[in-house]
Write a protein that holds these residues in place. Structure first.
Motif, PDB file in Angstrom:
ATOM      1  N   LEU A 111       6.644   7.752  -0.747  1.00  0.00           N
ATOM      2  CA  LEU A 111       5.824   8.901  -1.101  1.00  0.00           C
ATOM      3  C   LEU A 111       4.647   9.037  -0.139  1.00  0.00           C
ATOM      4  CD1 LEU A 111       7.568   8.726  -3.662  1.00  0.00           C
ATOM      5  CD2 LEU A 111       5.534   9.327  -4.986  1.00  0.00           C
ATOM      6  N   PRO A 112       4.217  10.274   0.120  1.00  0.00           N
ATOM      7  CA  PRO A 112       3.102  10.478   1.056  1.00  0.00           C
ATOM      8  C   PRO A 112       1.798   9.941   0.483  1.00  0.00           C
ATOM      9  CG  PRO A 112       3.627  12.521  -0.083  1.00  0.00           C
ATOM     10  CD  PRO A 112       4.702  11.542  -0.457  1.00  0.00           C
ATOM     11  N   LEU A 113       0.892   9.609   1.379  1.00  0.00           N
ATOM     12  CA  LEU A 113      -0.437   9.194   0.947  1.00  0.00           C
ATOM     13  C   LEU A 113      -1.174  10.386   0.346  1.00  0.00           C
ATOM     14  CD1 LEU A 113      -1.752   7.027   3.911  1.00  0.00           C
ATOM     15  CD2 LEU A 113      -1.293   6.226   1.594  1.00  0.00           C
ATOM     16  N   ILE A 124      -1.997   5.107 -10.790  1.00  0.00           N
ATOM     17  CA  ILE A 124      -3.325   4.505 -10.880  1.00  0.00           C
ATOM     18  C   ILE A 124      -3.359   3.281  -9.980  1.00  0.00           C
ATOM     19  CG2 ILE A 124      -4.953   3.328 -12.404  1.00  0.00           C
ATOM     20  CD1 ILE A 124      -3.914   5.105 -14.655  1.00  0.00           C
ATOM     21  N   GLU A 125      -4.471   3.107  -9.291  1.00  0.00           N
ATOM     22  CA  GLU A 125      -4.622   1.970  -8.392  1.00  0.00           C
ATOM     23  C   GLU A 125      -5.075   0.715  -9.137  1.00  0.00           C
ATOM     24  OE1 GLU A 125      -5.968   3.142  -4.087  1.00  0.00           O
ATOM     25  OE2 GLU A 125      -7.331   4.013  -5.554  1.00  0.00           O
ATOM     26  N   GLY A 154      -7.010  12.314   1.954  1.00  0.00           N
ATOM     27  CA  GLY A 154      -8.289  11.635   1.995  1.00  0.00           C
ATOM     28  C   GLY A 154      -8.223  10.144   1.753  1.00  0.00           C
ATOM     29  N   ILE A 155      -7.012   9.584   1.595  1.00  0.00           N
ATOM     30  CA  ILE A 155      -6.843   8.155   1.331  1.00  0.00           C
ATOM     31  C   ILE A 155      -6.205   7.495   2.547  1.00  0.00           C
ATOM     32  CG2 ILE A 155      -5.756   6.436  -0.175  1.00  0.00           C
ATOM     33  CD1 ILE A 155      -7.914   8.111  -1.533  1.00  0.00           C
ATOM     34  N   THR A 156      -6.763   6.375   2.982  1.00  0.00           N
ATOM     35  CA  THR A 156      -6.173   5.637   4.094  1.00  0.00           C
ATOM     36  C   THR A 156      -5.218   4.576   3.573  1.00  0.00           C
ATOM     37  OG1 THR A 156      -8.027   4.070   4.133  1.00  0.00           O
ATOM     38  CG2 THR A 156      -8.199   6.023   5.531  1.00  0.00           C
ATOM     39  N   GLN A 157      -4.241   4.214   4.392  1.00  0.00           N
ATOM     40  CA  GLN A 157      -3.200   3.278   3.977  1.00  0.00           C
ATOM     41  C   GLN A 157      -3.775   1.943   3.496  1.00  0.00           C
ATOM     42  OE1 GLN A 157       0.346   4.099   4.659  1.00  0.00           O
ATOM     43  NE2 GLN A 157       0.834   2.423   3.265  1.00  0.00           N
ATOM     44  N   ASP A 158      -4.755   1.422   4.204  1.00  0.00           N
ATOM     45  CA  ASP A 158      -5.251   0.080   3.880  1.00  0.00           C
ATOM     46  C   ASP A 158      -6.077   0.034   2.605  1.00  0.00           C
ATOM     47  OD1 ASP A 158      -7.243   1.578   5.134  1.00  0.00           O
ATOM     48  OD2 ASP A 158      -8.225  -0.176   5.978  1.00  0.00           O
ATOM     49  N   THR A 159      -6.535   1.194   2.122  1.00  0.00           N
ATOM     50  CA  THR A 159      -7.323   1.216   0.886  1.00  0.00           C
ATOM     51  C   THR A 159      -6.511   1.689  -0.315  1.00  0.00           C
ATOM     52  OG1 THR A 159      -8.122   3.483   1.240  1.00  0.00           O
ATOM     53  CG2 THR A 159      -9.423   1.690   2.198  1.00  0.00           C
ATOM     54  N   TYR A 160      -5.249   1.995  -0.108  1.00  0.00           N
ATOM     55  CA  TYR A 160      -4.381   2.539  -1.174  1.00  0.00           C
ATOM     56  C   TYR A 160      -3.669   1.369  -1.844  1.00  0.00           C
ATOM     57  CZ  TYR A 160      -0.862   5.773  -3.164  1.00  0.00           C
ATOM     58  OH  TYR A 160      -0.056   6.505  -3.990  1.00  0.00           O
ATOM     59  N   HIS A 163       0.827  -1.215   0.000  1.00  0.00           N
ATOM     60  CA  HIS A 163       0.000   0.000   0.000  1.00  0.00           C
ATOM     61  C   HIS A 163       0.864   1.270   0.000  1.00  0.00           C
ATOM     62  CE1 HIS A 163      -3.432  -2.624   0.849  1.00  0.00           C
ATOM     63  NE2 HIS A 163      -2.705  -3.163   1.813  1.00  0.00           N
ATOM     64  N   ASP A 164       1.948   1.266  -0.770  1.00  0.00           N
ATOM     65  CA  ASP A 164       2.774   2.470  -0.817  1.00  0.00           C
ATOM     66  C   ASP A 164       3.576   2.533  -2.111  1.00  0.00           C
ATOM     67  OD1 ASP A 164       4.995   0.779  -0.568  1.00  0.00           O
ATOM     68  OD2 ASP A 164       5.299   1.195   1.560  1.00  0.00           O
ATOM     69  N   ILE A 165       4.303   3.639  -2.285  1.00  0.00           N
ATOM     70  CA  ILE A 165       5.212   3.827  -3.404  1.00  0.00           C
ATOM     71  C   ILE A 165       6.571   4.208  -2.840  1.00  0.00           C
ATOM     72  CG2 ILE A 165       5.748   5.181  -5.480  1.00  0.00           C
ATOM     73  CD1 ILE A 165       2.735   5.703  -5.737  1.00  0.00           C
ATOM     74  N   GLN A 166       7.589   3.448  -3.191  1.00  0.00           N
ATOM     75  CA  GLN A 166       8.939   3.740  -2.740  1.00  0.00           C
ATOM     76  C   GLN A 166       9.733   4.435  -3.848  1.00  0.00           C
ATOM     77  OE1 GLN A 166      10.613  -0.013  -1.449  1.00  0.00           O
ATOM     78  NE2 GLN A 166       9.804   0.238   0.614  1.00  0.00           N
ATOM     79  N   LYS A 167      10.694   5.255  -3.422  1.00  0.00           N
ATOM     80  CA  LYS A 167      11.600   5.931  -4.349  1.00  0.00           C
ATOM     81  C   LYS A 167      13.041   5.580  -3.972  1.00  0.00           C
ATOM     82  CE  LYS A 167      12.843  10.566  -6.069  1.00  0.00           C
ATOM     83  NZ  LYS A 167      12.550  12.015  -5.936  1.00  0.00           N
TER      84      LYS A 167
END
Length: 263
Positions: free
Chosen positions: A47-49, A74-75, A52-58, A32-36
């Protein structure tokens, strides 16, 4: 050069992106994230969320870097698109679900055509939209075996459209007005081929092999000259799952989930 170990199971579309500083963005749907990461294998940041988006739904899966170095995400199985600026800060969320009947719009591919326009793939339809979420035009891609089995949209300098058709296990090419032009089939013993980029009439792609040969169960990248239709193997010491291009380098994701760049 090994770039990073993502500690992530292979997603169905293992896409990543490289910016002009040769930094690698890795969407991790399961985490549930994007690393750089930098080119030397150092984790720079997560990267920050989006607001309005929670970690578990990203569930980020598809990612591209635009010419101005802004980032589009895009999810998985979603109609939402997130935009980050060149400093990796979230700036905008767009929801395109209203472009189709409820529940039917799932973005499976994306082309950044200009600084203010995107092409989005959902089933066998391509939607041209602006960054305010307004529909500019749309077209339907025919000659597909199953509209729900196409993905990985890319374009070339002349605005042709290329995508992966899982039904035929091939790459198909369409005109800018969505007219079918041709199909590129896998070579002998390859099960399917995934498009990476088209530049100067050269298609870069990766193929998956089956059977009982030394390359069975592995991916390898290739160039195909679209004028002569000649295919050339890209000699890499490691099998690759997917790849991306950055300037004159090819970056690959191998079966150990490591990212490498090759001159």
């Amino acid at each position: 050069m090994s770039i990073a170990d993502t500690q992530e199971n292979s997603p169905s579309l293992p896409l990543f992106a490289v910016n002009d500083k040769e930094e690698v963005y890795i969407p991790r749907a399961g985490a549930h994230d994007i690393q750089k990461w930098d080119k030397n294998g150092n984790l720079l940041k997560t990267l920050p969320l989006p607001d309005g988006i929670t970690q578990d739904t990203y569930v980020p899966q598809l990612i591209q870097v635009a010419a101005d170095q802004s980032i589009y995400v895009i999810e998985q199985n979603s109609a939402r698109l997130f935009k980050f600026n060149a400093q990796d800060q979230w700036v905008q969320t767009l929801d395109f679900s209203s472009l189709d009947t409820p529940g039917n719009f799932n973005i499976r591919g994306m082309i950044i055509t200009t600084a203010n326009t995107l092409k989005l793939l959902s089933t066998n339809k391509v939607y041209t939209v602006d960054l305010e979420g307004h529909l500019i035009s749309q077209g339907t891609l025919d000659h597909v075996s199953n509209p729900n089995q196409i993905s990985i949209l890319i374009g070339d300098e002349a605005q042709h459209i290329y995508f992966f058709d899982n039904g035929t296990r091939s790459i198909k090419k369409y005109s800018p007005t969505f007219q079918y032009e041709t199909e590129y089939a896998p070579t002998i013993n390859a099960i399917y081929m995934l498009p990476i980029a088209v530049k100067n009439q050269v298609l870069t792609f990766t193929q998956f092999y089956a059977g009982s040969t030394a390359v069975s169960g592995k991916y390898f990248p290739y160039y195909r000259d679209l004028n002569s239709n000649k295919t050339t193997s890209i000699p890499l010491p490691y099998p690759t799952i997917f790849a991306a291009l950055s300037q004159n380098d090819i970056w690959t994701l191998d079966n150990s989930h490591r990212y490498r760049d090759w001159e």
